[in-house]
Design an enzyme around this catalytic site. Structure first.
Site, PDB file in Angstrom:
ATOM      1  N   GLU A   1      -1.098  -8.802  -2.495  1.00 45.52           N
ATOM      2  CA  GLU A   1      -1.291  -9.972  -3.335  1.00 45.52           C
ATOM      3  C   GLU A   1      -0.716  -9.888  -4.740  1.00 45.52           C
ATOM      4  OE1 GLU A   1      -5.207  -9.842  -1.574  1.00 45.52           O
ATOM      5  OE2 GLU A   1      -5.204 -12.031  -1.581  1.00 45.52           O
TER       6      GLU A   1
ATOM      7  N   LYS B   1      -3.889   1.621  -3.452  1.00 45.44           N
ATOM      8  CA  LYS B   1      -4.353   0.267  -3.703  1.00 45.44           C
ATOM      9  C   LYS B   1      -3.560  -0.691  -2.805  1.00 45.44           C
ATOM     10  CE  LYS B   1      -5.379   1.132  -8.602  1.00 45.44           C
ATOM     11  NZ  LYS B   1      -4.951   0.841 -10.000  1.00 45.44           N
TER      12      LYS B   1
END
Lengths: 330, 680
Positions: free
Chosen positions: B645, B641
């Site tokens: 952010e 992943k």
């Protein structure tokens, strides 16, 4: 930034002569840490830069009366590190080290520090009105972004603050500014060096036109050796104060014998808190006295919409700092 | 669907230093404004000083007479552009002014000094019109089903949270060096992805996409503001064409504040209803944000609330107000960063109201499926992150009462919040060539904006090829490598690594020198969009310890810990650095960052780094990050992943919750400034 000429005079008198020739269109440059920024922003548009950084004004020397004389070209870092300053005026060292960044302190000079300009966002934006930058255009800060502007000593025309940390202990300990101009040499007490803005905020100091700062002196002071500087800021480093204090107190038998207090980031000039000092002398050194002294000073405060927090901030700062210095429970 | 296939063990998962690290610290790495080209000219923009209206006159003659000036482009003489969706790129096309700071002229000269002097001297007169830039919404939820659920709940929270305009401030400003030769356009441009820049330039100038080449070998940060092209690349290309010589344009820091995007201010109302044990019965999250008259930008701050907690009644609503302001755009974790501040603060208020530990409250409300749409999660490690974080942080035994701990002048508090960000992949093309020396060259239009992507992709390629890393070179930042996902949306790593693994496998077990392959993941990724909706997200838990000086209102963070569930970690060193960077930016958001809109002038008044404060080293305490073991077979062959952010998500809430714990005063408005603490 606009085109400009650049000269490196080999003496103070030669620098003064260059300033006279250019009648207001020339600027002295030393470290350049503030002036160059303002030139990039189109706030300053000098036709000539007179670089005085090569002049031999870089000595720190003990004076006959036990004070210290500091050349105008002494770099902030060198001053902060000097044993005489660290020992006799610790608040000066603390104030310098609390300011700017290592790189800036290595460039910035004593003379330049005294003449740095406000960081009011309207002053630094050449597309907006500002009585300081363009006399008569108005003060948008009064109804605009003024969270870090003055609560003391301001005027209808201008609420800018002097951003210097260094000048705050200088105000507390009665520094004198040495100048030279076409009139010869003249000393100006720091208390008379900064002008109140009144309706002419563009005239910031009493330094005569065409004159240069050659140095400053700090008189001998027993109190100063026990002084401290405390700076409050939103960011832990590399930020201007939102309130600061240089102070020293002499307590004998639980009574305030002598005291010095100056405040930063609250006024157009480093603010000697004489009302607070007067309220304390010969009073018991207690938390109540300290708070009452702070209130005496802040009676004159004229806070605006977004800077009213500075009143409690400064009250707490004065009370806390004096309590710490005199080892009294706040 | 793609199953996770075994990769050669070794490179992936190891702690590898950045390949280009030495080039960067020694100054050899070239950024967009550092390519030396013969006959190079320099641009400087002139920005509007009105907010709304039209340009009456631009007196270019005086400026053309200045030394070194090559020319001035204005709406009168600039090359015409073709329409594109992003109207902020249609620069110098007409006399309208849509916001203060809009580019109204571009001065081009032989030196940057001459260009700037001329730009400063250019006289522009305007016809100003009344403007509206004031973002001051009353957040009133529309009536609905949720009201009944809230009314029936034994415990309710109803609070409004605000976040200010925040500006992306990458170290490298937006910069382009552009050159046309034989009708081919080459731009050295600072961006997060060459693909959208190439496509947009081709569309704007009406040329074939394959005549445009975008190069971005090294990029000094973006935080979202370089995700799609900005006016710098259009202006540079325009000027290079108009004056028939290469042109370089670098925005100044001050110009960045109006021209490249920022995070919209938000005003958010969160209403929670729960039973006495803290189990949610209803969640209502309404967010107001702003956009410009040029573009409909929707921050979607409430999206966070559609993923996090199981509330039988859930409603979210996003309202966007159009104002005469610069266009807000992506900034690190758009939506989730401000949205998590509101929801995670409200959850802390709920924990207080119910007398339930904030970690336990979140665990109790963990969701089995995505609450917004019922989709199954590909993986969800929120509870593991909360539990492991609580253990590492020493949460157990914490006195929940506010104001109980003191250290000298500091009141000490601790706080927590969850974190979440989407995880996904997007179609990308990659190619690989076997050199005559047996070394492999992988080409992909990925971007390394300081993340370490080049290094991580080299690890991925080496494993996929079954060779040591030093036999692989990954060339990125070149639009000629084919379309690729940008470094954005935390989707870069998953998208690029998928393409690289696929193309490397196409080479077969013992490829010969001279052999090559090119492949796209377009069909694979499109095919899986046909299947059932899968909820793909990273989750995490944030912990903060703060000190608050009630005399001065100063807040200092003393400790941060983040624990995340982020699938497979390709390079622990660069992943750690991304997470720490995100959390640092979250700290900055919590305590410092704020752009002040002056409604009279219509601009952000503190538009430089003296006035707009970003955390310095001295503000950043020991930050610890870790991750839980997590396997996700739904995110391409690596199961990785993105991590760009999630580090910023929840950090500000954890800090605000810690400030409450220190002082007993809720901080519902960011940043948590001394004046707010003093006046609280």
């Amino acid at each position: 930034m606009r085109e400009f000429a650049y000269e490196t005079p080999d003496s103070v008198d030669a620098a003064i002569a260059l300033l006279a020739e250019h009648d207001g269109d020339a600027r002295i440059i030393a470290g350049g840490t503030n002036l160059v920024d303002l030139m990039k922003l189109d706030v300053e548009r000098p036709a000539l830069l007179v670089d005085v950084s090569g002049l031999a004004l870089d000595e720190i020397a003990e004076t006959d009366d036990g004070g210290v004389r500091i050349g105008a070209m002494v770099r902030n870092s060198d001053l902060a590190a000097h044993p005489l300053i660290r020992r006799r005026y610790p608040a000066v060292t603390q104030a310098i080290v609390a300011g700017a960044s290592g790189q800036l302190r290595n460039m910035a000079t004593v003379g330049g520090n005294l003449l740095q300009r406000t960081r009011c966002v309207y002053f630094t934006d050449a597309t907006k009105p500002c009585n300081k930058r363009m006399p008569g255009t108005g003060c948008p800060a009064r109804d605009g972004e003024h969270r870090n502007l003055a609560i003391l000593g301001a005027s209808d025309a201008c609420i800018a603050t002097n951003p210097s940390d260094f000048a705050v202990p200088l105000a507390a300990f009665d520094a004198v500014v040495h100048t030279r101009g076409d009139y010869g040499d003249r000393d100006i007490p720091l208390a008379e060096f900064y002008r109140a803005p009144d309706d002419e905020p563009h005239r910031e100091t009493t330094l005569p036109a065409g004159a240069v700062i050659t140095g400053i002196s700090l008189p001998s002071s027993e109190l100063a050796a026990r002084s401290t500087y405390r700076k409050v800021r939103e960011r832990a480093s590399y930020a201007f104060a939102i309130g600061s204090i240089a102070a020293a107190v002499d307590v004998r038998d639980g009574v305030v014998h002598d005291v010095r207090i100056a405040l930063g980031a609250v006024a157009p000039m480093p603010w000697r808190a004489r009302a607070a000092e007067q309220a304390l002398v010969r009073r018991p050194a207690t938390a109540d006295s300290f708070r009452a002294a702070a209130d005496a000073e802040l009676d004159a405060a004229r806070p605006l919409r977004d800077n009213a927090y500075k009143v409690p901030l400064v009250r707490n700062l004065i009370a806390r700092t004096l309590a710490t210095l005199s080892e009294v429970d706040a | 669907m793609t199953a996770t296939a075994p990769l050669a063990t070794g490179a992936v998962g190891s702690d590898v230093r950045r390949i280009e690290g030495l080039d960067k610290v020694s100054g050899r790495a070239r950024y967009a404004a550092e390519f030396p080209l013969a006959e190079l000219a320099y641009g400087a923009v002139v920005q509007s000083t009105i907010v709304r209206g039209s340009i009456a006159d631009i007196d270019i003659d005086a400026v053309l007479a200045m030394p070194g000036v090559v020319g001035v482009l204005t709406h009168d003489n600039a090359p015409r552009l073709h329409e594109v969706d992003d109207a902020t790129l249609l620069v110098l096309q007409d006399d309208r002014v849509h916001y203060r700071g809009q580019v109204v002229a571009l001065v081009v000269a032989d030196s940057i000094e001459a260009a700037r002097a001329a730009a400063d001297a250019l006289d522009v007169t305007y016809e100003a019109e009344p403007h509206d830039v004031a973002f001051a919404p009353e957040v009133e939820p529309d009536p609905g089903e949720v009201d009944e659920a809230l009314a029936a709940a034994p415990v309710t929270i109803d609070a409004t949270y605000t976040t200010p305009a925040e500006h992306n401030n990458p170290m490298e400003p937006h910069a382009t060096t552009a050159q046309w030769s034989d009708d081919r356009l080459t731009v050295y441009d600072s961006n997060q992805g060459a693909t959208p820049v190439k496509r947009t330039l081709a569309a704007l100038f009406g040329v074939e996409p394959n005549t445009v080449r975008v190069l971005a070998e090294h990029v000094g940060g973006g935080f979202g503001a370089k995700g799609t092209p900005r006016p710098n690349v259009v202006l540079a290309a325009m000027a290079a064409r108009a004056f028939d010589r290469p042109v370089r344009l670098v925005f100044t820091r001050q110009q960045q504040f109006a021209l490249v995007g920022y995070r919209t201010p938000t005003a958010q109302r969160v209403r929670l209803g729960a039973d006495d044990s803290g189990r949610l019965l209803a969640l209502d999250h309404v967010a107001h944000t702003q956009t410009s008259t040029l573009m409909d930008y929707d921050e979607m701050a409430t999206a966070y609330s559609r993923v996090m907690y199981a509330a039988p009644t859930l409603r979210t609503e996003d309202e966007v107000t159009t104002l005469d302001v610069p266009t807000p755009r992506w900034m690190r974790a758009p939506g989730e960063a401000p949205g998590s501040f509101a929801l995670e603060s409200a959850m802390d208020e709920l924990a207080e109201a119910c007398g339930v530990d904030p970690i336990e409250l979140r665990v109790r409300n963990d969701a089995e499926v995505r609450p917004g749409d019922g989709a199954a999660f590909s993986s969800r490690s929120l509870v593991e992150c909360l539990r492991e974080g609580a253990e590492r942080f020493g949460w157990v035994g914490r006195d929940p009462r506010p104001g109980a701990v003191r250290d000298g002048r500091w009141l000490i508090g601790t706080g927590t919040a969850s974190a979440m960000y989407g995880a996904n992949a997007s179609p990308t093309t990659a190619s690989v060539t076997v050199g005559l020396d047996g070394r492999f060259t992988v080409r992909i239009a990925a971007a390394d904006i300081g993340t370490g992507a080049r290094t991580a992709l080299t690890q991925v390629a080496a494993d996929a090829l079954g060779v040591p890393m030093d036999r692989v070179e990954v060339r990125i930042g070149d639009s000629d490598s084919g379309p690729a996902m940008i470094a954005g949306g935390s989707m870069g790593m998953a998208s690029w690594s998928w393409a690289i693994v696929n193309v490397c496998r196409q080479l077969g077990p013992s490829p010969m020198p001279g052999e090559s392959a090119t492949a796209s993941t377009r069909d694979i990724i499109r095919a899986r969009r046909e299947g059932p909706t899968v909820a793909r997200h990273s989750f995490g838990a944030q912990f903060a310890e703060v000190g608050v000086d009630l005399d001065t209102g100063e807040v200092r963070v003393r400790q941060l810990l983040g624990v995340f569930g982020i699938g497979r970690v390709v390079n622990p060193r660069t992943v750690r650095s991304q997470l720490i960077g995100g959390m640092t930016m979250g700290l900055s958001m919590a305590l410092l960052e704020e752009a002040y809109m002056d409604p009279r002038f219509g601009d952000y008044a503190n538009h430089d780094l003296a006035g707009y404060h970003i955390a310095t080293h001295a503000d950043v305490p020991a930050i610890e990050v870790s991750w839980v073991d997590e396997r996700d077979d739904d995110l391409g062959p690596l199961g990785a992943k993105g991590v760009g952010e999630i580090g910023i998500v929840g950090t500000a809430a954890a800090i605000a919750n810690a400030v409450w714990h220190a002082t007993g005063i809720r901080q519902r408005h960011l940043p948590i400034r001394p004046d707010r603490v003093l006046q609280g």
